[in-house]
Design a protein around this motif. Structure first.
Motif, PDB file in Angstrom:
ATOM      1  N   ALA A 228       0.830  -1.203   0.000  1.00 23.89           N
ATOM      2  CA  ALA A 228       0.000   0.000   0.000  1.00 23.89           C
ATOM      3  C   ALA A 228       0.867   1.257   0.000  1.00 23.89           C
ATOM      4  CB  ALA A 228      -0.931  -0.002   1.212  1.00 23.89           C
ATOM      5  N   ILE A 229       1.934   1.264   0.798  1.00 24.55           N
ATOM      6  CA  ILE A 229       2.831   2.414   0.864  1.00 24.55           C
ATOM      7  C   ILE A 229       3.483   2.663  -0.488  1.00 24.55           C
ATOM      8  CG2 ILE A 229       4.965   3.318   1.887  1.00 24.55           C
ATOM      9  CD1 ILE A 229       2.572   3.407   3.760  1.00 24.55           C
ATOM     10  N   GLN A 230       3.874   1.596  -1.154  1.00 24.77           N
ATOM     11  CA  GLN A 230       4.462   1.737  -2.485  1.00 24.77           C
ATOM     12  C   GLN A 230       3.470   2.378  -3.453  1.00 24.77           C
ATOM     13  OE1 GLN A 230       5.658  -2.283  -3.382  1.00 24.77           O
ATOM     14  NE2 GLN A 230       7.674  -2.065  -2.413  1.00 24.77           N
ATOM     15  N   SER A 231       2.203   2.023  -3.319  1.00 26.90           N
ATOM     16  CA  SER A 231       1.177   2.615  -4.176  1.00 26.90           C
ATOM     17  C   SER A 231       1.048   4.110  -3.915  1.00 26.90           C
ATOM     18  CB  SER A 231      -0.162   1.912  -3.942  1.00 26.90           C
ATOM     19  OG  SER A 231      -1.177   2.484  -4.732  1.00 26.90           O
ATOM     20  N   ALA A 235       2.026   7.190  -6.545  1.00 25.50           N
ATOM     21  CA  ALA A 235       1.027   8.210  -6.890  1.00 25.50           C
ATOM     22  C   ALA A 235       1.489   9.617  -6.520  1.00 25.50           C
ATOM     23  CB  ALA A 235      -0.296   7.897  -6.195  1.00 25.50           C
ATOM     24  N   GLY A 236       2.667   9.711  -5.875  1.00 20.58           N
ATOM     25  CA  GLY A 236       3.209  11.026  -5.518  1.00 20.58           C
ATOM     26  C   GLY A 236       2.516  11.658  -4.329  1.00 20.58           C
ATOM     27  N   LEU A 237       2.213  10.864  -3.294  1.00 23.95           N
ATOM     28  CA  LEU A 237       1.468  11.378  -2.143  1.00 23.95           C
ATOM     29  C   LEU A 237       2.165  12.559  -1.481  1.00 23.95           C
ATOM     30  CD1 LEU A 237      -0.890  11.190  -0.156  1.00 23.95           C
ATOM     31  CD2 LEU A 237       0.468   9.551   1.169  1.00 23.95           C
ATOM     32  N   HIS A 238       3.471  12.471  -1.302  1.00 21.94           N
ATOM     33  CA  HIS A 238       4.192  13.565  -0.639  1.00 21.94           C
ATOM     34  C   HIS A 238       4.064  14.867  -1.421  1.00 21.94           C
ATOM     35  CE1 HIS A 238       6.327  11.543   2.713  1.00 21.94           C
ATOM     36  NE2 HIS A 238       6.201  10.465   1.953  1.00 21.94           N
ATOM     37  N   GLN A 239       4.161  14.788  -2.730  1.00 18.25           N
ATOM     38  CA  GLN A 239       4.040  15.984  -3.557  1.00 18.25           C
ATOM     39  C   GLN A 239       2.613  16.520  -3.528  1.00 18.25           C
ATOM     40  OE1 GLN A 239       6.793  17.477  -5.187  1.00 18.25           O
ATOM     41  NE2 GLN A 239       5.283  19.139  -5.164  1.00 18.25           N
TER      42      GLN A 239
END
Length: 263
Positions: A228-231, A235-239
């Motif tokens: 899940a973390i890799q997903s 998807a660029g969650l931090h950005q």
């Protein structure tokens, strides 16, 4: 927000006889008196004459008119002014109230309504050390407090804790909806989502480790969490989060210009 502070102060043992509220509406004054057992007046100037600390808990759009209406009373009494009106800079409040006014500007968030808030505070140059302590004591009635040394940093506080509850609500909303698509009923998805958020926050608060370390500790190699973390990372969650918070900060700056720019 005003009622949250009043309730928090009383719950912490503050003498309710030392608290005065004001409201232009008779029904609201009666409600405040009944709920808290404090004096609630219609006349702001009278309340200021009897006070060493004045909390401006009004909507940002009306703060200028309120300040103009109480300026004479403030100049005569010289109380500490605490503003919980979002987006209005201390220089603008000082200009509206007269000059040389001790002002602590605050940025609370909505969980303050249940005494679990996070509030950023900034003191202008006219605030004494004793007044800083007084302001901190009052805002701690609604949760934790942090001081910033530059007023502009309150825009970052706004982007983080001020708007932050909505970010978490949105993330939880997405988790709930997805859980239902995975087969859970609405009630179960809702309960598990809320308890998971509560548990994660409690672990983070009580741990001496940072959030990155806590995340790594619960992410087993080749496990479900890692997938899940890799997903999220792909998807660029931090950005996405960075872009959102910068947008909130920019809007906070714009609102300060819009609401405080008039002479």
């Amino acid at each position: 927000m005003a009622q949250s502070l009043i309730g928090g102060l009383i719950a912490s043992g503050y003498n309710k006889q030392n608290i005065i509220a004001t409201d232009p509406t008779e029904a609201q004054r009666n409600s405040v008196t009944q709920n808290f057992g404090i004096h609630c007046l219609a006349d702001n100037a009278e309340a200021i004459q009897r006070s060493d600390i004045v909390v401006l808990a009004v909507k940002p759009q009306v703060l200028e008119s309120v300040c103009h209406s109480i300026a004479d009373a403030v100049q005569a009494k010289k109380p500490l002014i605490i503003s919980v009106a979002a987006g209005i800079r201390s220089d603008d409040i000082n200009r509206w109230l007269g000059s040389n006014t001790a002002i602590v500007r605050t940025m609370p968030n909505t969980p303050a309504l249940i005494q679990t808030g996070a509030t950023g505070l900034f003191a202008n140059t006219f605030v004494s050390n004793e007044q800083q302590s007084q302001a901190e004591h009052i805002l701690r009635a609604a949760g934790i407090t942090v001081w910033v040394d530059e007023e502009a940093k309150l825009d970052a506080v706004t982007a983080l804790s001020g708007s932050g509850p909505a970010y978490y609500f949105m993330f939880m909303e997405a988790m709930e909806q997805t859980a239902q698509t995975l087969g859970l009923d609405e009630k179960t998805a809702h309960l598990l989502t809320l308890q998971t958020a509560l548990g994660a926050a409690k672990m983070a608060l009580e741990s001496h480790q940072d959030c990155a370390t806590l995340r790594k500790n619960v992410t087993s190699p080749n496990g479900t969490t890692e997938r899940a973390i890799q997903s999220f990372e792909n998807a660029g969650l931090h950005q996405i989060v960075e872009n959102a918070m910068k947008a909130a900060q920019t809007r906070a700056q714009e609102l300060a210009d819009e609401l405080g720019g008039k002479a």
